[in-house]
Design an enzyme around this catalytic site. Structure first.
Site, short mmCIF file in Angstrom:
data_model
loop_
_atom_site.label_atom_id
_atom_site.label_comp_id
_atom_site.label_asym_id
_atom_site.label_seq_id
_atom_site.Cartn_x
_atom_site.Cartn_y
_atom_site.Cartn_z
N ARG A 16 0.84 -1.20 0.00
CA ARG A 16 0.00 0.00 0.00
C ARG A 16 0.87 1.25 0.00
NH1 ARG A 16 2.53 2.10 3.51
NH2 ARG A 16 2.33 1.91 5.77
N GLU A 22 -0.50 10.45 8.09
CA GLU A 22 0.65 9.64 8.53
C GLU A 22 0.84 9.73 10.03
OE1 GLU A 22 1.84 6.94 7.05
OE2 GLU A 22 2.32 8.20 5.33
N HIS A 23 1.07 8.57 10.63
CA HIS A 23 1.29 8.48 12.07
C HIS A 23 0.09 9.00 12.85
CE1 HIS A 23 5.38 6.95 12.51
NE2 HIS A 23 5.69 7.62 11.41
N SER A 116 4.63 -1.36 3.13
CA SER A 116 3.88 -2.36 3.88
C SER A 116 4.01 -3.79 3.37
CB SER A 116 2.41 -1.95 3.92
OG SER A 116 1.90 -2.28 5.16
N SER A 117 5.20 -4.14 2.91
CA SER A 117 5.38 -5.54 2.50
C SER A 117 5.16 -6.46 3.70
CB SER A 117 6.78 -5.74 1.92
OG SER A 117 7.76 -5.39 2.87
N ASP A 161 -2.61 -0.51 7.78
CA ASP A 161 -2.05 -1.37 6.74
C ASP A 161 -2.92 -2.59 6.48
OD1 ASP A 161 -0.09 0.49 6.81
OD2 ASP A 161 1.42 -0.75 7.74
N LYS A 205 11.88 -2.17 10.41
CA LYS A 205 10.87 -2.14 11.47
C LYS A 205 11.40 -2.76 12.76
CE LYS A 205 6.31 -1.77 10.50
NZ LYS A 205 6.06 -2.65 9.41
#
Ligand code: NG1
Length: 394
Positions: A16, A22-23, A116-117, A161, A205
């Site tokens: 995505r 954001e955040h 967002s894999s 996500d 991450k």
């Protein structure tokens, strides 16, 4: 790894790109992403037992084997297999005695690029295991289950996500509201194109970035608590409640009298970003020429806020944003959690090739990426949400 006497199935889960907002998903405030045509493809076969085995086409990621159960022991932080385990544990807590799968994972998404894999992998795994056991869950329930489930990896993330990956509609951006979860599509106007460009800096991450992310979720909570108390709204548990009770200007006045330093900056980002999401959605819904310009300006303002108030940008993201604007984008900003990763830029379709050429020459070439940069720089075409495709022969 597959038994040639049985069929294999394929699940596809898109990556995505978050257009704006954001955040703020973990503050319970609406966000406005769309799914990408790129994503995870998982080919799988049900097993007769609860064992699960995942092989990644990318040799950097070692095979993962475990037993599907209500409690699965994680590998050390940063191990890709923890996303797979997160999904398996979440569905096993919802449905007892599940059988496992043998699965092959492939992706055309850049990894750790803010696209967002990882959540796509979580969603693909969950859908594969559910399908292998002939059980289904309504989309909203699955989103809630997996957004909680992904916290297994140690990030105190929001639900954006999983929501967009499961609930996307082709050709649309989706406003996602939380508590209660609700998805509202807006058609992306013809002639508007969103470019995605990776900064070549991995947004990992695990480790320091995860700590910085989790720290911000706590700062937002703390800022909210103090401002709500000042307003005599101690009982109000949420940012949406605050924004419904007072205008952004009023909230910022109260915040200036209550907070200072980092907490004031974090608070300012959250409430102004919430306003930008509302305005951006309205601009896209109108979809006229002036609205494209307005949407672009909102992207620019979002980037400035993420850079200065939220402090999640990176010099390479700032550079990409600057180059995209100089080359003719209507606006640009970092997308995803930041600390590296990608930018999203809005361009008029007829200018897309020109902006992409400028980024190739002025950003990628000087950094030693010559020739085909298609893996790092592409037009985002809004895709549908995740699903199991038809069965295939081995
Ligand atoms: P990425 O870009 O995938 O690290 C994270 C969170 C989102 C959202 C964004 C920032 C997860 C799974 N994803 O996304 O919920 O908070 O950061 O807007 O935690």
């Amino acid at each position: 790894m597959f038994d040639p006497s049985g069929p294999v199935h394929v699940v596809r889960a898109p990556g995505r790109v978050n257009l704006i907002g954001e955040h703020i998903d973990y503050c319970g405030l609406p966000v406005f992403p769309m799914a990408l045509q790129r994503g995870i493809r998982m080919t799988f076969q049900p097993r007769p037992d609860p064992e699960a085995r995942f092989i990644n086409r990318d040799p950097r990621f070692a095979p993962v084997t475990f037993t599907v159960a209500e409690s699965i022991r994680p590998a050390p932080a940063g191990d890709w297999g923890n996303y797979v385990r997160a999904a398996a544990q979440a569905v096993a807590q919802r449905f007892p005695n599940l059988r496992g799968v043998n699965a092959l994972v492939e992706t055309d998404l850049p990894i750790a690029a803010g696209l967002s894999s990882s959540s796509a992998l979580v969603v693909a795994t969950a859908l594969a295991i559910l399908h292998a056991n002939s059980v289904t869950l309504p989309a909203l329930e699955l989103i809630e289950l997996l957004s909680r489930g992904e916290r297994y990896v140690g990030t105190a993330g929001g639900a954006m996500d999983q929501a967009i990956i499961i609930g996307a509609e082709a050709g649309c951006a989706i406003r996602i509201d939380f508590h209660p979860l609700r998805l509202t599509p807006t058609v992306v106007p013809a002639g508007w194109q969103f470019l995605v460009a990776w900064s070549l800096v991995h947004a990992e991450k695990s480790g320091a970035d995860r700590q910085a992310y989790n720290e911000r979720t706590k700062q937002c909570e703390e800022a909210h608590r103090l401002v709500a108390a000042r307003l005599g709204r101690q009982e109000d548990p949420s940012y949406p409640g605050l924004l419904a009770a007072a205008s952004v200007e009023e909230l910022l006045d109260v915040a200036r009298a209550t907070l200072s330093g980092v907490l004031l900056r974090r608070f300012r980002h959250v409430v102004t970003e919430a306003t930008r999401v509302r305005l951006a959605e309205m601009a896209m819904a109108r979809g006229k020429e002036g609205d494209l310009t307005a949407f672009g300006q909102l992207l620019d303002a979002s980037h400035a806020s993420l850079r200065d108030d939220y402090e999640v940008s990176h010099a390479e993201l700032d550079r990409l944003v600057e180059l995209a604007r100089e080359a003719g984008a209507a606006g640009a900003r970092l997308t995803g959690a930041g600390f590296g990763g990608s930018i999203v830029a809005l361009v008029r379709a007829e200018r897309a090739a020109e902006v992409m050429a400028a980024l190739r020459e002025r950003f990628y070439a000087p950094r030693g990426v010559a020739g085909d940069v298609g893996q790092h720089l592409f037009v985002a075409e809004s895709a549908a949400g995740a699903g199991v495709l038809d069965s295939e022969a081995v």
